[in-house]
Design a protein around this motif. Structure first.
Motif, short mmCIF file in Angstrom:
data_model
loop_
_atom_site.label_atom_id
_atom_site.label_comp_id
_atom_site.label_asym_id
_atom_site.label_seq_id
_atom_site.Cartn_x
_atom_site.Cartn_y
_atom_site.Cartn_z
N ARG A 52 -0.55 2.80 -34.13
CA ARG A 52 -1.81 3.28 -33.30
C ARG A 52 -2.84 2.20 -33.04
O ARG A 52 -3.41 2.24 -31.95
CB ARG A 52 -2.45 4.45 -34.44
N LEU A 53 -2.91 1.13 -33.86
CA LEU A 53 -3.82 0.19 -33.49
C LEU A 53 -3.17 -0.94 -32.58
O LEU A 53 -3.81 -1.09 -31.53
CB LEU A 53 -4.00 -0.85 -35.09
N THR A 54 -1.99 -0.98 -32.63
CA THR A 54 -1.15 -1.81 -31.68
C THR A 54 -1.37 -1.13 -30.27
O THR A 54 -1.60 -1.93 -29.27
CB THR A 54 0.24 -1.87 -32.02
N ASN A 55 -1.23 0.16 -30.03
CA ASN A 55 -1.25 0.55 -28.94
C ASN A 55 -2.91 0.83 -28.33
O ASN A 55 -2.91 0.56 -27.01
CB ASN A 55 -0.69 2.15 -29.07
N HIS A 56 -3.50 1.00 -29.33
CA HIS A 56 -5.18 0.87 -29.08
C HIS A 56 -5.48 -0.48 -28.32
O HIS A 56 -6.15 -0.64 -27.37
CB HIS A 56 -5.80 1.27 -30.16
N PHE A 57 -5.10 -1.59 -29.11
CA PHE A 57 -5.40 -3.07 -28.67
C PHE A 57 -4.45 -3.15 -27.34
O PHE A 57 -5.40 -3.79 -26.18
CB PHE A 57 -4.88 -3.99 -29.62
N MET A 58 -3.55 -2.72 -27.04
CA MET A 58 -2.54 -2.89 -25.70
C MET A 58 -3.33 -2.42 -24.57
O MET A 58 -3.32 -2.85 -23.58
CB MET A 58 -1.12 -2.84 -25.96
N LYS A 59 -3.73 -1.03 -24.92
CA LYS A 59 -4.46 -0.31 -23.83
C LYS A 59 -5.91 -1.27 -23.38
O LYS A 59 -5.96 -1.44 -22.11
CB LYS A 59 -4.82 1.22 -24.18
N TYR A 165 -14.19 -7.86 -28.94
CA TYR A 165 -13.85 -6.45 -29.04
C TYR A 165 -14.14 -6.24 -30.58
O TYR A 165 -14.68 -5.25 -30.98
CB TYR A 165 -12.43 -6.07 -28.76
N LEU A 166 -13.39 -7.03 -31.34
CA LEU A 166 -13.57 -6.71 -32.88
C LEU A 166 -14.80 -6.90 -33.48
O LEU A 166 -15.16 -6.23 -34.47
CB LEU A 166 -12.41 -7.81 -33.68
N LYS A 168 -17.80 -5.77 -32.41
CA LYS A 168 -18.38 -4.66 -32.36
C LYS A 168 -18.27 -3.82 -33.68
O LYS A 168 -18.77 -2.90 -33.71
CB LYS A 168 -18.01 -3.81 -30.96
N PHE A 169 -16.87 -4.06 -34.26
CA PHE A 169 -16.65 -3.11 -35.42
C PHE A 169 -16.87 -3.96 -36.68
O PHE A 169 -16.19 -3.77 -37.88
CB PHE A 169 -15.17 -2.73 -35.32
N ASN A 170 -17.56 -5.12 -36.40
CA ASN A 170 -17.90 -6.05 -37.73
C ASN A 170 -16.65 -6.81 -38.10
O ASN A 170 -16.52 -6.93 -39.51
CB ASN A 170 -18.59 -5.44 -38.85
N VAL A 171 -15.67 -6.99 -37.48
CA VAL A 171 -14.48 -7.65 -37.98
C VAL A 171 -14.06 -9.11 -37.24
O VAL A 171 -14.66 -9.14 -35.80
CB VAL A 171 -13.21 -6.93 -37.36
N GLU A 172 -13.83 -10.10 -38.05
CA GLU A 172 -13.77 -11.52 -37.59
C GLU A 172 -12.15 -11.86 -37.17
O GLU A 172 -11.52 -11.31 -38.21
CB GLU A 172 -14.38 -12.65 -38.32
N LYS A 231 -10.07 3.20 -39.37
CA LYS A 231 -11.20 3.86 -39.38
C LYS A 231 -12.17 3.12 -38.77
O LYS A 231 -13.08 3.51 -37.73
CB LYS A 231 -11.72 3.89 -40.78
N ARG A 232 -12.33 1.55 -38.58
CA ARG A 232 -13.36 1.02 -37.80
C ARG A 232 -12.98 1.14 -36.38
O ARG A 232 -13.89 1.13 -35.59
CB ARG A 232 -13.50 -0.59 -38.32
N ILE A 233 -11.82 0.83 -35.95
CA ILE A 233 -11.49 0.78 -34.93
C ILE A 233 -11.08 2.00 -33.76
O ILE A 233 -11.66 2.09 -32.64
CB ILE A 233 -10.27 0.04 -34.52
N ILE A 234 -10.55 3.00 -34.64
CA ILE A 234 -10.40 4.19 -33.86
C ILE A 234 -11.11 5.43 -34.52
O ILE A 234 -11.07 6.32 -33.82
CB ILE A 234 -8.66 4.29 -34.26
N GLY A 235 -11.76 5.12 -35.69
CA GLY A 235 -12.60 6.12 -36.20
C GLY A 235 -12.02 7.16 -37.04
O GLY A 235 -12.45 8.34 -36.94
#
Ligand code: TMP
Ligand code: ASP
Length: 236
Positions: A52-59, A165-166, A168-172, A231-235
């Motif tokens: 799910r994360l890979t597809n989200h980032f690729m989109k 992009y990251l 925004k979700f407090n991820v470095e 949770k942070r990226i896709i909620g």
């Protein structure tokens, strides 16, 4: 599209043929390995989260004009992707020193680099994925200069896009590994995955590791780290 035979099984994914020769289906596993397969384990739910994360980032990258192999997510663990010939290079981009970079160059983990660093490793488990420079790549014939230029340009652009992009979700985004492939018409596209298996993600404030380093370094709580990223990226 119909899923047919298993073509390949890697350490973290399986690849299946389909009834259309231009496409394959990747299926993400919960299996985790480190140190070239020496350390083995399972991270429950990892396959679903990485898919799910890979597809989200690729989109997100496609929307920003980075060509990728992504076509369509068909289940929790499975995605249709363009069939490509993988260029056997691991393309590693770093913003902050960590891992093998810190060890090799004696730069303390967590040191912010003056500018992004890019390196190639030869994708070959038997050889332990050795570092390789562009002269070597050209000498062996792994890629042409034009292909190397394209890969470097995409990798650095992906770094800028993903890093911003990251945040925004407090991820470095500390560092990550990419793989590229060539489609039947020789177009270079981003392939493989972008996930906590292949990136270092740190919480901006606490520097908590939200990636596979928890498994590599026996820090524990790896399931939580993967779930936290989802949770942070896709909620969810
Ligand atoms: P490294 O510091 O161990 O060289 O790792 C750099 C980045 O590459 C890190 O985000 C983890 C990722 N990586 C992979 O995806 N696959 C690998 O086999 C290795 C060694 C690292
Ligand atoms: N995936 C690699 C392996 O199993 C290493 C890693 O991600 O650290 O060997």
């Amino acid at each position: 599209m119909e899923k047919l035979n298993q073509l390949y099984e890697g350490k973290a994914k399986k690849v299946y043929s389909t009834n259309d020769d231009n496409y394959v289906i990747v299926s993400y596993k919960d299996d985790a390995t480190a140190f070239n397969g020496e350390k083995k384990g399972t991270i429950l739910g990892k396959g679903v989260i990485n898919n799910r994360l890979t597809n989200h980032f690729m989109k997100m990258l496609e929307e920003n004009n980075i060509p990728t192999h992504f076509v369509k997510e068909i289940s929790d663990r499975e995605t249709i992707v363009k069939k490509v010939e993988i260029i056997p290079l691991e393309v590693i981009v770093r913003n902050t020193a960590a891992g093998s970079f810190s060890k090799r160059y004696g730069v303390e983990e967590g040191t912010i680099l003056n500018q992004p660093s890019l390196e190639f490793s030869l994708k070959n488990d038997d050889l332990g994925d050795p570092l390789i420079n562009t002269y070597h790549v050209l000498s062996i014939g792994i890629a042409t200069q034009k292909e190397i230029d394209t890969i470097e340009e995409y990798a650095l652009k992906i770094n800028s896009l993903l890093k911003e992009y990251l945040l925004k979700f407090n991820v470095e985004l500390i560092d990550f590994k990419l793989e590229f492939g060539k489609t039947s018409d020789n177009t270079i596209v981003l392939a493989d995955e972008i996930s906590p298996d292949t990136c270092r993600f740190w919480d901006v404030d606490t520097h908590e590791k939200l990636d596979k380093d928890r498994f590599r370094r026996n820090l524990g709580n790896e399931e939580h780290a993967y779930q936290e990223m989802l949770k942070r990226i896709i909620g969810e």
